[in-house]
Scaffold this motif. Structure first.
Motif, PDB file in Angstrom:
ATOM      1  N   VAL A   1       0.820  -1.206   0.000  1.00 43.52           N
ATOM      2  CA  VAL A   1       0.000   0.000   0.000  1.00 43.52           C
ATOM      3  C   VAL A   1       0.855   1.256   0.000  1.00 43.52           C
ATOM      4  CG1 VAL A   1      -1.800   1.275   1.231  1.00 43.52           C
ATOM      5  CG2 VAL A   1      -1.833  -1.234   1.212  1.00 43.52           C
ATOM      6  N   THR A   2       1.903   1.276   0.835  1.00 44.83           N
ATOM      7  CA  THR A   2       2.740   2.462   0.982  1.00 44.83           C
ATOM      8  C   THR A   2       4.172   2.147   0.542  1.00 44.83           C
ATOM      9  OG1 THR A   2       3.308   1.893   3.267  1.00 44.83           O
ATOM     10  CG2 THR A   2       1.340   3.243   2.924  1.00 44.83           C
TER      11      THR A   2
ATOM     12  N   GLY B   1       3.872   1.205  -3.117  1.00 48.39           N
ATOM     13  CA  GLY B   1       2.805   2.169  -3.321  1.00 48.39           C
ATOM     14  C   GLY B   1       3.162   3.174  -4.407  1.00 48.39           C
TER      15      GLY B   1
ATOM     16  N   ARG C   1       3.113   1.421  -7.779  1.00 49.37           N
ATOM     17  CA  ARG C   1       1.755   1.183  -8.256  1.00 49.37           C
ATOM     18  C   ARG C   1       1.187   2.438  -8.913  1.00 49.37           C
ATOM     19  NH1 ARG C   1      -0.445   0.861  -3.791  1.00 49.37           N
ATOM     20  NH2 ARG C   1      -1.732   2.729  -3.799  1.00 49.37           N
ATOM     21  N   GLU C   2       1.465   3.595  -8.312  1.00 47.69           N
ATOM     22  CA  GLU C   2       0.902   4.841  -8.810  1.00 47.69           C
ATOM     23  C   GLU C   2       1.690   5.443  -9.963  1.00 47.69           C
ATOM     24  OE1 GLU C   2       0.576   7.437  -5.487  1.00 47.69           O
ATOM     25  OE2 GLU C   2      -0.862   6.168  -4.419  1.00 47.69           O
ATOM     26  N   HIS C   3       3.019   5.210  -9.970  1.00 49.52           N
ATOM     27  CA  HIS C   3       3.863   5.900 -10.950  1.00 49.52           C
ATOM     28  C   HIS C   3       4.744   4.943 -11.757  1.00 49.52           C
ATOM     29  CE1 HIS C   3       2.732   9.598  -8.881  1.00 49.52           C
ATOM     30  NE2 HIS C   3       3.099   9.037  -7.743  1.00 49.52           N
TER      31      HIS C   3
ATOM     32  N   SER D   1      -1.041  -6.065 -11.022  1.00 47.99           N
ATOM     33  CA  SER D   1      -1.528  -4.708 -11.273  1.00 47.99           C
ATOM     34  C   SER D   1      -1.640  -4.418 -12.760  1.00 47.99           C
ATOM     35  CB  SER D   1      -0.607  -3.676 -10.609  1.00 47.99           C
ATOM     36  OG  SER D   1       0.640  -3.583 -11.289  1.00 47.99           O
TER      37      SER D   1
ATOM     38  N   ASN E   1      -7.345  -2.109   1.282  1.00 45.53           N
ATOM     39  CA  ASN E   1      -7.131  -0.803   0.660  1.00 45.53           C
ATOM     40  C   ASN E   1      -7.906  -0.740  -0.660  1.00 45.53           C
ATOM     41  OD1 ASN E   1      -5.326   0.764  -1.528  1.00 45.53           O
ATOM     42  ND2 ASN E   1      -5.080   1.775   0.458  1.00 45.53           N
ATOM     43  N   VAL E   2      -8.636   0.351  -0.858  1.00 45.86           N
ATOM     44  CA  VAL E   2      -9.522   0.428  -2.025  1.00 45.86           C
ATOM     45  C   VAL E   2      -8.753   0.357  -3.340  1.00 45.86           C
ATOM     46  CG1 VAL E   2      -9.514   2.965  -2.060  1.00 45.86           C
ATOM     47  CG2 VAL E   2     -11.464   1.706  -3.021  1.00 45.86           C
ATOM     48  N   ASP E   3      -7.532   0.878  -3.381  1.00 45.27           N
ATOM     49  CA  ASP E   3      -6.763   0.858  -4.620  1.00 45.27           C
ATOM     50  C   ASP E   3      -6.078  -0.480  -4.853  1.00 45.27           C
ATOM     51  OD1 ASP E   3      -7.335   3.569  -5.300  1.00 45.27           O
ATOM     52  OD2 ASP E   3      -5.832   4.229  -3.856  1.00 45.27           O
ATOM     53  N   CYS E   4      -5.683  -1.136  -3.773  1.00 42.93           N
ATOM     54  CA  CYS E   4      -4.950  -2.394  -3.896  1.00 42.93           C
ATOM     55  C   CYS E   4      -5.845  -3.617  -3.994  1.00 42.93           C
ATOM     56  CB  CYS E   4      -4.004  -2.570  -2.711  1.00 42.93           C
ATOM     57  SG  CYS E   4      -2.657  -1.375  -2.649  1.00 42.93           S
TER      58      CYS E   4
ATOM     59  N   VAL F   1      -6.167  -5.522  -7.229  1.00 44.54           N
ATOM     60  CA  VAL F   1      -4.917  -6.185  -7.606  1.00 44.54           C
ATOM     61  C   VAL F   1      -4.754  -7.472  -6.813  1.00 44.54           C
ATOM     62  CG1 VAL F   1      -2.412  -5.951  -7.748  1.00 44.54           C
ATOM     63  CG2 VAL F   1      -3.880  -3.951  -8.159  1.00 44.54           C
TER      64      VAL F   1
END
Length: 279
Positions: free
Chosen positions: A83-84, A88, A91-93, A132, A160-163, A166
């Protein structure tokens, strides 16, 4: 057979190579369950810097389960974290299908959702990247301590809503992947791609990698059955086998890889079996 709770209580003078402990905010029920399941002594509530009765311990705190080296000045716990932190951010970048591990399994060559078997999952970072990007990933981790870390990390990420989407594409298995791969064809569960990242001496000098590798080697050691694992993977994979290696290390003994993808400190040896479905 699991030890009873009483037999997991350490003596005052004995130093254990591995134990279970928790912070005041760590879940006591989970700590006791881990102690029983893994047949490890339970140290109770501790401050990591003050631990004298274990060299390394599984440590439960408010952030989940970590593998902690005992003593003053020891680095913080190693966790399976999605998550972090690094994962994290990735995952985002991250670089999408252009990432080396994605190229290694062939995601630039196909739009088909691949079933990837990560036969040496470790902390699950590569498997998380592949999931992902749309792969269904079966993860195998045979070391019960590392398996516990990975299971905890996936459970936290699933909240976690984003993870969560995945993690839903990731299925964690216990035990050796060699047996599963050897019997995969008979069961009709042939994997599209088998991904291998066997343990090897790591020369990367970054603090995080050094910390992870030092702690891992304490628990796991080197994989001495890489040749058997490669043979089983080649028999089970439909399209290819991809093996992560140090950039300058020899290939695993056996057939020569068909091609390689090289990064700064590591490379991927690719063993193609048949062409991936086209994009």
């Amino acid at each position: 057979m699991s030890r009873s709770k009483a037999s997991n209580t350490p003596s005052e003078n004995h130093v254990f190579p591995l134990a279970v402990a928790r912070s005041p905010l760590g879940d006591e029920h989970q700590a006791q369950a881990l102690s029983s399941e893994l047949s490890l002594p339970y140290l109770g509530v501790v401050q990591p810097k003050d631990v004298r009765r274990a060299s390394v311990f599984l440590f439960l705190d408010e952030n989940g389960l970590g593998l902690q080296v005992a003593g003053k000045g020891a680095p913080g716990p190693v966790r399976a974290e999605f998550v972090t932190g690094k994962m994290g951010y990735r995952r985002e970048h991250g670089g999408g299908s252009g990432q080396l591990v994605a190229r290694a399994v062939g995601l630039q060559k196909t739009k088909t959702g691949l079933h990837v078997v990560d036969a040496t999952a470790g902390l699950g970072q590569d498997a998380f990247v592949l999931a992902s990007l749309g792969c269904d990933v079966s993860l195998f981790e045979r070391n019960p301590v590392i398996h516990a870390l990975l299971a905890d990390g996936l459970a936290r990420a699933a909240l976690n809503v984003d993870c969560a989407p995945v993690v839903a594409r990731m299925t964690l298995h216990a035990g050796s992947s060699i047996d599963w791969l050897a019997n995969a064809a008979e069961r009709g569960e042939v994997a599209d791609v088998v991904y291998l990242d066997p343990m090897f001496p790591h020369s990367d000098k970054s603090a995080l990698v050094k910390k992870e590798m030092q702690v891992f080697r304490t628990i796991v050691g080197d994989d001495d059955d890489s040749e058997a694992l490669l043979r089983a993977a080649l028999a089970a994979a439909k399209y290819r086998v991809s093996v992560k290696r140090p950039r300058k290390a020899p290939a695993i003994s056996g057939p020569e890889p068909g091609t390689r993808i090289e990064g700064k400190s590591s490379r991927y040896d690719i063993y193609p079996i048949r062409a991936l479905p086209p994009r």
